[in-house]
Design a protein around this motif. Structure first.
Motif, PDB file in Angstrom:
ATOM      1  N   GLN A  61     -10.210  -8.084   4.085  1.00 34.23           N
ATOM      2  CA  GLN A  61      -8.870  -7.811   4.599  1.00 34.23           C
ATOM      3  C   GLN A  61      -7.817  -8.563   3.801  1.00 34.23           C
ATOM      4  O   GLN A  61      -6.747  -8.011   3.494  1.00 34.23           O
ATOM      5  CB  GLN A  61      -8.776  -8.184   6.071  1.00 34.23           C
ATOM      6  CG  GLN A  61      -7.443  -7.763   6.720  1.00 34.23           C
ATOM      7  CD  GLN A  61      -7.154  -6.288   6.574  1.00 34.23           C
ATOM      8  OE1 GLN A  61      -7.949  -5.455   7.002  1.00 34.23           O
ATOM      9  NE2 GLN A  61      -6.034  -5.929   5.946  1.00 34.23           N
ATOM     10  N   GLU A  62      -8.086  -9.804   3.454  1.00 35.35           N
ATOM     11  CA  GLU A  62      -7.126 -10.545   2.629  1.00 35.35           C
ATOM     12  C   GLU A  62      -6.952  -9.887   1.271  1.00 35.35           C
ATOM     13  O   GLU A  62      -5.833  -9.825   0.738  1.00 35.35           O
ATOM     14  CB  GLU A  62      -7.573 -11.998   2.464  1.00 35.35           C
ATOM     15  CG  GLU A  62      -7.407 -12.839   3.707  1.00 35.35           C
ATOM     16  CD  GLU A  62      -7.526 -14.330   3.419  1.00 35.35           C
ATOM     17  OE1 GLU A  62      -7.205 -15.109   4.331  1.00 35.35           O
ATOM     18  OE2 GLU A  62      -7.918 -14.711   2.297  1.00 35.35           O
ATOM     19  N   CYS A  63      -8.045  -9.387   0.694  1.00 38.37           N
ATOM     20  CA  CYS A  63      -7.956  -8.685  -0.592  1.00 38.37           C
ATOM     21  C   CYS A  63      -7.095  -7.437  -0.477  1.00 38.37           C
ATOM     22  O   CYS A  63      -6.266  -7.140  -1.358  1.00 38.37           O
ATOM     23  CB  CYS A  63      -9.346  -8.310  -1.088  1.00 38.37           C
ATOM     24  SG  CYS A  63     -10.413  -9.706  -1.484  1.00 38.37           S
ATOM     25  N   LEU A  64      -7.285  -6.681   0.600  1.00 41.44           N
ATOM     26  CA  LEU A  64      -6.487  -5.476   0.813  1.00 41.44           C
ATOM     27  C   LEU A  64      -5.010  -5.835   0.982  1.00 41.44           C
ATOM     28  O   LEU A  64      -4.127  -5.131   0.475  1.00 41.44           O
ATOM     29  CB  LEU A  64      -6.994  -4.724   2.039  1.00 41.44           C
ATOM     30  CG  LEU A  64      -8.383  -4.085   1.900  1.00 41.44           C
ATOM     31  CD1 LEU A  64      -8.853  -3.553   3.255  1.00 41.44           C
ATOM     32  CD2 LEU A  64      -8.368  -2.974   0.866  1.00 41.44           C
ATOM     33  N   ASP A  65      -4.739  -6.937   1.674  1.00 39.25           N
ATOM     34  CA  ASP A  65      -3.353  -7.386   1.837  1.00 39.25           C
ATOM     35  C   ASP A  65      -2.722  -7.717   0.481  1.00 39.25           C
ATOM     36  O   ASP A  65      -1.549  -7.416   0.239  1.00 39.25           O
ATOM     37  CB  ASP A  65      -3.293  -8.610   2.744  1.00 39.25           C
ATOM     38  CG  ASP A  65      -3.667  -8.296   4.191  1.00 39.25           C
ATOM     39  OD1 ASP A  65      -3.647  -7.107   4.568  1.00 39.25           O
ATOM     40  OD2 ASP A  65      -3.979  -9.262   4.926  1.00 39.25           O
ATOM     41  N   MET A  66      -3.504  -8.342  -0.396  1.00 38.66           N
ATOM     42  CA  MET A  66      -2.997  -8.678  -1.729  1.00 38.66           C
ATOM     43  C   MET A  66      -2.711  -7.421  -2.542  1.00 38.66           C
ATOM     44  O   MET A  66      -1.693  -7.318  -3.229  1.00 38.66           O
ATOM     45  CB  MET A  66      -4.000  -9.571  -2.449  1.00 38.66           C
ATOM     46  CG  MET A  66      -4.134 -10.955  -1.833  1.00 38.66           C
ATOM     47  SD  MET A  66      -5.619 -11.853  -2.385  1.00 38.66           S
ATOM     48  CE  MET A  66      -5.169 -12.232  -4.085  1.00 38.66           C
ATOM     49  N   LYS A  67      -3.611  -6.446  -2.460  1.00 32.92           N
ATOM     50  CA  LYS A  67      -3.391  -5.195  -3.179  1.00 32.92           C
ATOM     51  C   LYS A  67      -2.146  -4.482  -2.668  1.00 32.92           C
ATOM     52  O   LYS A  67      -1.333  -3.971  -3.454  1.00 32.92           O
ATOM     53  CB  LYS A  67      -4.609  -4.291  -3.027  1.00 32.92           C
ATOM     54  CG  LYS A  67      -4.471  -2.959  -3.759  1.00 32.92           C
ATOM     55  CD  LYS A  67      -5.631  -2.028  -3.491  1.00 32.92           C
ATOM     56  CE  LYS A  67      -5.391  -0.679  -4.175  1.00 32.92           C
ATOM     57  NZ  LYS A  67      -6.444   0.310  -3.834  1.00 32.92           N
ATOM     58  N   LEU A  68      -1.966  -4.445  -1.343  1.00 31.40           N
ATOM     59  CA  LEU A  68      -0.785  -3.807  -0.769  1.00 31.40           C
ATOM     60  C   LEU A  68       0.492  -4.522  -1.202  1.00 31.40           C
ATOM     61  O   LEU A  68       1.518  -3.876  -1.455  1.00 31.40           O
ATOM     62  CB  LEU A  68      -0.897  -3.787   0.761  1.00 31.40           C
ATOM     63  CG  LEU A  68      -1.937  -2.819   1.335  1.00 31.40           C
ATOM     64  CD1 LEU A  68      -2.071  -3.009   2.844  1.00 31.40           C
ATOM     65  CD2 LEU A  68      -1.550  -1.376   1.022  1.00 31.40           C
ATOM     66  N   ARG A  98       4.498  -5.568  -8.618  1.00 30.80           N
ATOM     67  CA  ARG A  98       4.060  -6.634  -9.520  1.00 30.80           C
ATOM     68  C   ARG A  98       2.567  -6.470  -9.834  1.00 30.80           C
ATOM     69  O   ARG A  98       1.790  -5.951  -9.036  1.00 30.80           O
ATOM     70  CB  ARG A  98       4.284  -8.021  -8.912  1.00 30.80           C
ATOM     71  CG  ARG A  98       5.688  -8.311  -8.444  1.00 30.80           C
ATOM     72  CD  ARG A  98       6.765  -7.903  -9.423  1.00 30.80           C
ATOM     73  NE  ARG A  98       6.574  -8.471 -10.755  1.00 30.80           N
ATOM     74  CZ  ARG A  98       7.405  -8.259 -11.773  1.00 30.80           C
ATOM     75  NH1 ARG A  98       8.465  -7.457 -11.621  1.00 30.80           N
ATOM     76  NH2 ARG A  98       7.181  -8.819 -12.935  1.00 30.80           N
ATOM     77  N   LYS A  99       2.170  -6.950 -10.996  1.00 31.65           N
ATOM     78  CA  LYS A  99       0.775  -6.869 -11.431  1.00 31.65           C
ATOM     79  C   LYS A  99      -0.044  -7.972 -10.775  1.00 31.65           C
ATOM     80  O   LYS A  99       0.433  -9.094 -10.592  1.00 31.65           O
ATOM     81  CB  LYS A  99       0.693  -7.002 -12.952  1.00 31.65           C
ATOM     82  CG  LYS A  99       1.421  -5.894 -13.703  1.00 31.65           C
ATOM     83  CD  LYS A  99       1.449  -6.176 -15.192  1.00 31.65           C
ATOM     84  CE  LYS A  99       2.234  -5.107 -15.938  1.00 31.65           C
ATOM     85  NZ  LYS A  99       2.358  -5.405 -17.376  1.00 31.65           N
ATOM     86  N   LEU A 100      -1.279  -7.622 -10.449  1.00 36.73           N
ATOM     87  CA  LEU A 100      -2.206  -8.572  -9.857  1.00 36.73           C
ATOM     88  C   LEU A 100      -3.565  -8.383 -10.514  1.00 36.73           C
ATOM     89  O   LEU A 100      -4.097  -7.270 -10.529  1.00 36.73           O
ATOM     90  CB  LEU A 100      -2.315  -8.342  -8.346  1.00 36.73           C
ATOM     91  CG  LEU A 100      -3.407  -9.116  -7.603  1.00 36.73           C
ATOM     92  CD1 LEU A 100      -3.181 -10.623  -7.707  1.00 36.73           C
ATOM     93  CD2 LEU A 100      -3.470  -8.675  -6.141  1.00 36.73           C
TER      94      LEU A 100
END
Length: 343
Positions: A100-107, A114-116
């Motif tokens: 879920q934290e990963c999905l939040d970062m992607k969103l 911005r690039k991640l």
């Protein structure tokens, strides 16, 4: 480009060495609540600005991107805040504490534009890239079974209640999460779409209720039919690891020699051939990864792998822990159904 490095721990040195070798980037900030550690790095690498609060670096319009080497539990909040401040982000593995934290970062990346990027450096080792190419091209066709092992001694830090290692709240988990995150990501990159996971992650030696697993084993079944086993152990007296892949014709093996070179060996009919040797593979793969992502920040390259792949590697970790906790084999598709096919 100017980069702000967030985190002045031990691994910051590897990143700073990579930036020192790259003529296209300058580290202009180093940020860490431990100002003494940050100042030591600043003096050694000629970094102009030191701060205990990374927000100060985000206010600098000259900073193009931030590089996060802070503890795992800070990856998501720091990455999201940096992107909201208009900075691109390079984040150390693992991406965050959970899917879920990963999905939040992607969103957040999509929302801010911005690039991640997430740095799984083992993907950049030339030996590992050769293995992947041999599998995909058919040079090493139809693998059926693989074994990836990692043995070492983290008993002192796992036994220390004040040490971060193995603390699930700070790291996400123990041996499987910290050491396994690299290896399971590499396995995922080699073999593709996951079918099912069966795992056992236990604390067998350290007897510290505040810490996670010190030993783990994971069996992964892939849609291609290959079965892969990972064994991670933090309670032995020395550090050794290996990666073996077998088909009906022979075996590929990756191992590290006494000089810390990565060796790629091919065995057929009891004869073993050295296909490739990569000296100083650990540092060199880190430098190559950072160089690649600097090029991506400059729009001079396309990412070697996507955020979705990073999220799927995290999902593999989550499924392994779920399997261990529930004592059963977990089918990958049942997770899609439980999530309403959100991913």
């Amino acid at each position: 480009m100017q980069v702000a490095l967030i985190g002045a721990g031990e691994f910051a040195k590897t990143h700073l060495e990579a930036y020192r070798r790259n003529p296209n980037v300058t580290v202009s900030w180093i940020c860490d609540p431990n100002l003494e550690a940050a100042r030591n790095y600043a003096d050694r690498y000629g970094i102009a600005n030191v701060t205990a609060n990374y927000e100060h670096a985000l206010l600098d319009p000259a900073v193009s991107f931030v590089d996060i080497t802070a503890p795992n539990y800070l990856h998501k909040p720091m990455a999201v805040r940096a992107m909201e401040a208009g900075k691109d982000v390079l984040c150390e593995k693992p991406m965050a504490l959970n899917v879920q934290e990963c999905l939040d970062m992607k969103l957040a990346s999509e929302r801010t534009g911005r690039k991640l990027f997430v740095k799984y450096h083992q993907r950049f080792d030339p030996v590992h890239r050769r293995v992947k190419a041999m599998i995909e091209s058919g040079q090493f066709p139809d693998p059926v079974m693989a074994m990836f092992t990692l043995f070492g001694n983290h008993i002192p830090s796992m036994s220390d209640p004040n040490h971060w290692r193995g603390n699930p709240a700070l790291c996400g988990g123990g041996c499987l999460f910290s050491s396994g995150s690299h290896v399971l990501d590499l396995i995922h990159s080699f073999f593709g779409k996951l079918k099912a996971v069966t795992a056992v992650a236990r604390q067998l030696v350290v007897n510290n209720p505040d810490k996670g697993d010190d030993n783990a084993t994971v069996t992964m079944e892939f849609e291609s039919g290959v079965v892969v086993n990972f064994i991670g152990c933090w309670t032995t007296d020395r550090w050794t690891w290996s990666k073996e892949i077998h088909n009906r014709h022979g075996s590929l093996r990756v191992e590290q020699d006494e000089n810390k070179s990565n060796l790629l060996l091919l065995t057929k009919s009891s004869a073993t051939e050295l296909l490739m040797e990569q000296p100083d593979w650990f540092n060199q793969s880190n430098y190559a990864a950072i160089d690649h992502f600097v090029d991506c920040m400059n729009d001079a390259a396309e990412p070697l792998y996507s955020l979705d792949e990073c999220i799927e590697s995290m999902r593999l970790l989550e499924l392994a822990y779920m399997s261990s906790e529930q004592g059963r084999r977990i089918i990958r598709n049942e997770i899609n159904e439980a999530e309403g096919k959100a991913v």
